[in-house]
Scaffold this motif. Structure first.
Motif, PDB file in Angstrom:
ATOM      1  N   ILE A 176      -0.845  -1.855  17.365  1.00  0.00           N
ATOM      2  CA  ILE A 176      -0.264  -1.582  15.681  1.00  0.00           C
ATOM      3  C   ILE A 176      -0.376   0.036  15.190  1.00  0.00           C
ATOM      4  CG2 ILE A 176      -1.946  -2.065  13.520  1.00  0.00           C
ATOM      5  CD1 ILE A 176      -2.450  -5.083  14.905  1.00  0.00           C
TER       6      ILE A 176
ATOM      7  N   CYS B  54       3.037   1.151  15.844  1.00  0.00           N
ATOM      8  CA  CYS B  54       4.304   0.812  15.744  1.00  0.00           C
ATOM      9  C   CYS B  54       4.144   1.492  14.040  1.00  0.00           C
ATOM     10  CB  CYS B  54       4.487  -1.001  15.202  1.00  0.00           C
ATOM     11  SG  CYS B  54       4.943  -2.520  16.328  1.00  0.00           S
TER      12      CYS B  54
ATOM     13  N   LEU C 286       5.651  -2.880  10.136  1.00  0.00           N
ATOM     14  CA  LEU C 286       5.591  -3.453  10.110  1.00  0.00           C
ATOM     15  C   LEU C 286       7.381  -4.763  10.578  1.00  0.00           C
ATOM     16  CD1 LEU C 286       4.951  -5.580   6.890  1.00  0.00           C
ATOM     17  CD2 LEU C 286       7.069  -7.104   8.230  1.00  0.00           C
TER      18      LEU C 286
ATOM     19  N   LEU D 214       7.102  -4.666  14.691  1.00  0.00           N
ATOM     20  CA  LEU D 214       6.051  -5.266  14.977  1.00  0.00           C
ATOM     21  C   LEU D 214       7.026  -7.163  14.959  1.00  0.00           C
ATOM     22  CD1 LEU D 214       3.520  -6.085  16.617  1.00  0.00           C
ATOM     23  CD2 LEU D 214       1.994  -6.449  14.394  1.00  0.00           C
ATOM     24  N   LEU D 215       7.682  -7.017  14.041  1.00  0.00           N
ATOM     25  CA  LEU D 215       8.067  -8.492  13.674  1.00  0.00           C
ATOM     26  C   LEU D 215       9.001  -8.741  14.918  1.00  0.00           C
ATOM     27  CD1 LEU D 215       8.477 -10.626  11.948  1.00  0.00           C
ATOM     28  CD2 LEU D 215      10.399  -9.214  10.390  1.00  0.00           C
TER      29      LEU D 215
ATOM     30  N   LEU E 142       7.155  -9.222  18.127  1.00  0.00           N
ATOM     31  CA  LEU E 142       6.978 -10.806  18.795  1.00  0.00           C
ATOM     32  C   LEU E 142       8.555 -11.810  18.154  1.00  0.00           C
ATOM     33  CD1 LEU E 142       4.469 -10.744  15.749  1.00  0.00           C
ATOM     34  CD2 LEU E 142       4.197 -10.860  17.443  1.00  0.00           C
TER      35      LEU E 142
ATOM     36  N   ARG F 109       9.744 -10.874  22.206  1.00  0.00           N
ATOM     37  CA  ARG F 109       8.344 -11.736  22.996  1.00  0.00           C
ATOM     38  C   ARG F 109       8.760 -13.368  23.510  1.00  0.00           C
ATOM     39  NH1 ARG F 109       3.267 -12.742  21.161  1.00  0.00           N
ATOM     40  NH2 ARG F 109       3.934 -14.373  19.692  1.00  0.00           N
ATOM     41  N   ASP F 110       9.208 -14.325  22.564  1.00  0.00           N
ATOM     42  CA  ASP F 110       9.791 -15.270  22.736  1.00  0.00           C
ATOM     43  C   ASP F 110      11.220 -15.017  23.475  1.00  0.00           C
ATOM     44  OD1 ASP F 110       7.550 -16.000  21.078  1.00  0.00           O
ATOM     45  OD2 ASP F 110       8.599 -16.290  19.286  1.00  0.00           O
TER      46      ASP F 110
ATOM     47  N   VAL G 283      -2.426  -9.836  19.669  1.00  0.00           N
ATOM     48  CA  VAL G 283      -2.139  -9.153  18.639  1.00  0.00           C
ATOM     49  C   VAL G 283      -2.507  -9.711  17.135  1.00  0.00           C
ATOM     50  CG1 VAL G 283       0.437  -9.252  18.590  1.00  0.00           C
ATOM     51  CG2 VAL G 283      -0.455  -6.978  18.420  1.00  0.00           C
ATOM     52  N   GLU G 284      -2.040 -11.323  16.754  1.00  0.00           N
ATOM     53  CA  GLU G 284      -1.823 -12.342  16.324  1.00  0.00           C
ATOM     54  C   GLU G 284      -3.819 -11.860  15.719  1.00  0.00           C
ATOM     55  OE1 GLU G 284       0.081 -12.244  18.910  1.00  0.00           O
ATOM     56  OE2 GLU G 284       1.178 -14.256  18.430  1.00  0.00           O
TER      57      GLU G 284
ATOM     58  N   PRO H 171      -2.099   0.379   9.323  1.00  0.00           N
ATOM     59  CA  PRO H 171      -2.273  -0.558  10.847  1.00  0.00           C
ATOM     60  C   PRO H 171      -2.381  -2.356   9.466  1.00  0.00           C
ATOM     61  CG  PRO H 171      -3.904   0.863  10.119  1.00  0.00           C
ATOM     62  CD  PRO H 171      -3.650   1.267   9.258  1.00  0.00           C
TER      63      PRO H 171
ATOM     64  N   THR I 255      -0.999  -3.008   6.773  1.00  0.00           N
ATOM     65  CA  THR I 255       0.740  -2.871   6.322  1.00  0.00           C
ATOM     66  C   THR I 255       1.552  -3.874   7.367  1.00  0.00           C
ATOM     67  OG1 THR I 255      -0.101  -1.874   4.818  1.00  0.00           O
ATOM     68  CG2 THR I 255       2.609  -2.506   5.316  1.00  0.00           C
ATOM     69  N   VAL I 256       0.955  -3.215   8.149  1.00  0.00           N
ATOM     70  CA  VAL I 256       2.350  -3.388   9.861  1.00  0.00           C
ATOM     71  C   VAL I 256       1.641  -5.226  10.342  1.00  0.00           C
ATOM     72  CG1 VAL I 256       2.269  -2.966  12.348  1.00  0.00           C
ATOM     73  CG2 VAL I 256       2.622  -0.758  10.517  1.00  0.00           C
ATOM     74  N   ALA I 257       0.035  -5.292  10.127  1.00  0.00           N
ATOM     75  CA  ALA I 257      -0.370  -6.225  10.974  1.00  0.00           C
ATOM     76  C   ALA I 257       0.253  -7.447  10.644  1.00  0.00           C
ATOM     77  CB  ALA I 257      -1.736  -6.779  10.039  1.00  0.00           C
ATOM     78  N   LEU I 258       1.025  -7.244   8.692  1.00  0.00           N
ATOM     79  CA  LEU I 258       1.576  -7.975   8.455  1.00  0.00           C
ATOM     80  C   LEU I 258       2.632  -8.970   8.883  1.00  0.00           C
ATOM     81  CD1 LEU I 258       1.355  -6.761   4.269  1.00  0.00           C
ATOM     82  CD2 LEU I 258      -0.036  -8.977   4.922  1.00  0.00           C
ATOM     83  N   ALA I 259       3.097  -7.999   9.402  1.00  0.00           N
ATOM     84  CA  ALA I 259       4.338  -9.085  10.537  1.00  0.00           C
ATOM     85  C   ALA I 259       3.612  -9.898  11.083  1.00  0.00           C
ATOM     86  CB  ALA I 259       4.740  -7.919  11.676  1.00  0.00           C
ATOM     87  N   VAL I 260       2.147 -10.649  11.394  1.00  0.00           N
ATOM     88  CA  VAL I 260       1.897 -11.574  12.182  1.00  0.00           C
ATOM     89  C   VAL I 260       1.969 -12.751  11.026  1.00  0.00           C
ATOM     90  CG1 VAL I 260      -0.095 -12.409  13.190  1.00  0.00           C
ATOM     91  CG2 VAL I 260       0.881 -10.657  14.015  1.00  0.00           C
TER      92      VAL I 260
ATOM     93  N   LEU J 198       3.530 -13.407   8.525  1.00  0.00           N
ATOM     94  CA  LEU J 198       5.298 -13.537   8.480  1.00  0.00           C
ATOM     95  C   LEU J 198       6.128 -13.838   9.781  1.00  0.00           C
ATOM     96  CD1 LEU J 198       7.621 -12.116   6.544  1.00  0.00           C
ATOM     97  CD2 LEU J 198       7.630 -10.124   7.708  1.00  0.00           C
ATOM     98  N   TYR J 199       5.559 -13.386  10.916  1.00  0.00           N
ATOM     99  CA  TYR J 199       6.157 -14.143  12.380  1.00  0.00           C
ATOM    100  C   TYR J 199       6.167 -15.293  12.170  1.00  0.00           C
ATOM    101  CZ  TYR J 199       6.161 -15.305  16.988  1.00  0.00           C
ATOM    102  OH  TYR J 199       5.606 -16.237  18.137  1.00  0.00           O
ATOM    103  N   GLU J 200       4.784 -16.039  12.055  1.00  0.00           N
ATOM    104  CA  GLU J 200       4.481 -17.239  12.316  1.00  0.00           C
ATOM    105  C   GLU J 200       4.728 -18.367  11.415  1.00  0.00           C
ATOM    106  OE1 GLU J 200       0.017 -17.197  12.327  1.00  0.00           O
ATOM    107  OE2 GLU J 200      -0.218 -16.428  14.367  1.00  0.00           O
TER     108      GLU J 200
END
Lengths: 127, 240
Positions: free
Chosen positions: A8, A11, A33, A36-37, A40, A43-44, A59-60, B80, B82-87, B89-91
């Motif tokens: 994190i 990134c 952000l 990282l998106l 992810l 990766r899939d 990371v999730e 960090p 803010t970066v973590a908001l990617a998760v 969003l991804y899901e």
């Protein structure tokens, strides 16, 4: 956990470097952000990337842990209000009223536009 | 115990340990109260942690600078997070992709409203020019707003305070206001919360509904982008 936090931070670091390097007018963490998106999503598609923090929801889990305490992170900046007490004493009521009215108007404009457009689209889809 | 207790206080109040501990413990307490009231909007944990810590600083005569030396470790995590908001969003990417058009139109409408309304209202209220400029970026997250304020030669620390006040008011008002509008779409409600009230609105949205939280996080990131361009433009057009 540590590797996930490291990823994190990495990134964010790359985001800051690119933003400063190219003089982009957006904040580094926002670029982080996006990075990282993309990781992810990649990766899939590529099994090669499925290791370390990108394996087994590493990371999730770390990200959700951070986001669970998002409110806390605003406390230090919020306490900064003690530096502005003289200004708040002279203009406080006006400032609070202006901000409150503006936030209400902004919430309404955003939510109603979203609903309106989403409804218009559905009507078109239905035809 | 040769030293008097005062010198112990001088030592502690200058060390990051004390203020980091105070920040975490006071927040843990206000968050527990918020949970006990089943997340009542008025029990906003940031609001109550802010005035309790602020009062403590004033009573002990501690400067904000020495407080921040400890609290900065918490403040640092905003990036960090803010970066973590990617998760999230991804899901929830499928749901996000299908809502891309309403999102972009609402982003434009919302970010213009946020900047124009605060500048016009502040001028109407007769606030000094420097204050008007510092309030203009109030709907974006603290770090970005401080950067915008700096580039306008306004006061970055006042901008940060305006940002937090906006976030808290948005978080308090969003649920009752949305219930009144009859909009039950949590994508739209969350998007509005993040756009108008950045991270504090997003934290609130995650408390109410996961999808609302995701859309709030997206709105917050996109609005940071748009507002960086919009504020300088609005200021040249609207401020005397």
């Amino acid at each position: 956990m540590l590797a996930s936090l490291g990823l994190i931070l990495l990134c964010q670091l790359i985001g800051e470097v690119v933003v400063r390097g190219l003089g982009l007018p957006l904040p580094g963490p926002v670029l982080g952000l996006l990075l990282l998106l993309m990781l992810l999503l990649a990766r899939d598609r590529f099994a090669l990337l499925m290791r370390g923090p990108l394996r087994d929801d590493g990371v999730e889990t770390a990200s959700k842990g951070l986001l669970a305490h998002l409110s806390l992170l605003f406390v230090p900046a919020g306490v900064g209000v003690v530096q502005k007490l003289d200004l708040l004493a002279s203009h406080g009521i006006a400032i609070i009223l202006v901000l409150a009215l503006s936030v209400v108007v902004t919430l309404l404009a955003t939510v109603l536009t979203f609903r309106l457009v989403s409804r218009l689209l559905k009507q078109r889809d239905a035809r | 115990m040769k030293d008097n207790p005062f010198s112990l206080w001088v030592y502690l109040s200058q060390s990051p340990l004390l203020w980091l501990t105070v920040t975490l413990l006071v927040y843990a307490a206000t968050d527990a109260v918020s949970l006990a009231t089943r997340r009542h909007p008025l029990a906003n944990p940031v609001l109550h942690a802010m005035w309790i810590i602020g009062a403590f600083l004033l009573l002990t005569g501690t400067s904000y600078t020495s407080y921040f030396a400890g609290a900065q470790f918490v403040h640092f995590l905003l990036g960090p997070a803010t970066v973590a908001l990617a998760v999230p969003l991804y899901e929830n990417r499928k749901r996000v992709v299908t809502s891309i058009v309403p999102m972009l139109v609402a982003l434009l409408a919302g970010s213009i409203t946020a900047v124009v309304s605060v500048v016009l209202l502040a001028e109407l209220a007769g606030l000094p020019r420097e204050v008007v400029l510092s309030l203009a970026p109030k709907s974006v997250t603290a770090g970005v707003a401080m950067g915008i304020a700096e580039s306008l030669h306004a006061d970055p620390s006042l901008a940060a305070v305006a940002v937090i006040l906006t976030g808290i008011m948005g978080a308090i008002i969003v649920t009752p206001l949305m219930n009144r509008t009859g909009v039950s779409d949590y994508r739209a409600r969350g998007f509005a919360a993040g756009l108008a009230a950045h991270g504090i609105g997003t934290a609130r949205a995650f408390q109410v509904d996961e999808i609302a939280g995701v859309f709030s996080g997206i709105a917050m990131s996109l609005n940071a982008l748009v507002t960086s361009f919009l504020v300088p433009l609005a200021v040249t057009l609207l401020v005397r």
